[in-house]
Design a protein around this motif. Structure first.
Motif, PDB file in Angstrom:
ATOM      1  N   ILE A 160       5.181   5.307  -1.131  1.00  0.00           N
ATOM      2  CA  ILE A 160       5.130   6.615  -2.028  1.00  0.00           C
ATOM      3  C   ILE A 160       6.521   6.958  -2.881  1.00  0.00           C
ATOM      4  N   PRO A 178       0.699   5.558  -4.386  1.00  0.00           N
ATOM      5  CA  PRO A 178       0.338   6.787  -4.489  1.00  0.00           C
ATOM      6  C   PRO A 178       1.493   7.871  -4.969  1.00  0.00           C
ATOM      7  N   ALA A 197      -1.492  11.284  -6.562  1.00  0.00           N
ATOM      8  CA  ALA A 197      -2.320  11.236  -5.659  1.00  0.00           C
ATOM      9  C   ALA A 197      -1.725  12.909  -4.813  1.00  0.00           C
ATOM     10  N   THR A 213      -0.131  12.193   3.652  1.00  0.00           N
ATOM     11  CA  THR A 213      -0.376  10.650   2.723  1.00  0.00           C
ATOM     12  C   THR A 213      -0.244   9.591   3.426  1.00  0.00           C
TER      13      THR A 213
END
Length: 215
Positions: A160, A178, A197, A213
C-alpha cells in the motif's frame, strides 16, 4: 499484514514553512524578491533540483546559477526542521498501524539526509523500517523504482502506498500498487482527477482504510 510506504512532505508532515524559509534566504542573497508560502507548496514534490529550478524561474535567475543555488539549498536543508509539523492525527495513526503489526517505510523525493533529519527531529523515525530519499537511487518518483525498493526492504504483505500528490498517484499507478490519497498536503488537482483506491481527509481514518484494503 500490509507493507505500507508513505510519502513524506505533504503527506506525513507539513514542511513547506521550513522550505519556504530556505528559499527566501537564498533569494535574499541574490537580491531577488521572496516567494510566497503558497509558491513553496506548489514547488514541492519532485525533489530539490526541481524546487530550485521553479524558484529560479519565478524570479528570472539564469540557468547558469542552478548548480550553485542547488548546492546552497541542500546545504541548508538538513536543519530545515524547526517549523515543520506532522499533520493532525499522523502520530496516532502510525501508532495504531504499528500496533496492528503492519510494516512501514518512507519513500520521498526529499534528499535522504534531510529526510532522516526531520524524521528524527519529529520522533517519527521509530515507526519506519526503511527510508528512501530522492537521491537514494539514480532515479526518483514518479519512476517506480524507489517505491519498489522500499517495498522489497519490508517483510511480505499487501503493498500500500500513501501520498498526497500527482507525483505520488503516478508513482503508485506505475508501480501497480493501491494508492491511498491524503486529501490535504500539496496536491494541485482535484481528488477525483487523480487515480487512487481510497482517499481520506484525516489520518484518524487511515487504520480502518488499511484494514479494508487488506481484506
Amino acid at each position: 499484514m500490509a507493507r505500507i510506504i508513505f510519502d513524506l512532505d505533504g503527506t506525513l508532515i507539513d514542511s513547506a514553512p521550513d522550505i519556504h524559509g530556505i528559499a527566501n534566504g537564498l533569494l535574499a542573497e541574490e537580491g531577488a524578491e521572496p516567494i510566497t508560502l503558497e509558491d513553496a507548496r506548489n514547488f514541492i514534490g519532485q525533489g530539490a533540483s526541481v524546487f530550485v529550478e521553479k524558484m529560479r524561474r519565478a524570479r528570472n535567475i539564469p540557468d547558469s546559477e542552478h548548480p550553485r543555488l542547488l548546492a546552497d539549498f541542500i546545504e541548508s536543508y538538513d536543519d530545515a526542521v524547526h517549523l515543520t509539523r506532522p499533520y493532525l492525527g499522523v502520530v496516532e495513526a502510525l501508532e495504531a498501524l504499528a500496533f496492528e503489526g503492519h510494516a512501514m517505510g518512507v519513500c520521498t523525493n526529499k534528499p535522504i539526509r534531510p529526510t532522516r533529519a526531520v524524521l528524527a527531529h519529529l520522533g517519527l523515525d521509530r515507526f519506519f523500517s526503511t527510508t528512501w530519499g530522492g537521491d537514494s537511487l539514480s532515479v526518483h518518483k514518479p519512476d517506480p523504482a524507489p517505491l519498489h525498493a522500499a517495498f522489497a526492504a519490508l517483510p511480505e504483505g499487501q503493498c500500500i502506498y500513501v501520498g498526497d500528490s500527482e507525483v505520488d498517484a503516478e508513482t503508485a499507478e506505475r508501480a501497480g500498487v493501491p494508492f491511498l490519497l491524503f486529501e490535504g498536503g500539496y496536491r494541485k488537482m482535484p481528488v477525483e482527477k487523480l487515480p487512487h483506491a481510497r482517499s481520506f481527509g484525516h489520518f484518524g481514518d487511515l487504520p480502518g482504510i488499511v484494514s479494508e484494503t487488506c481484506a
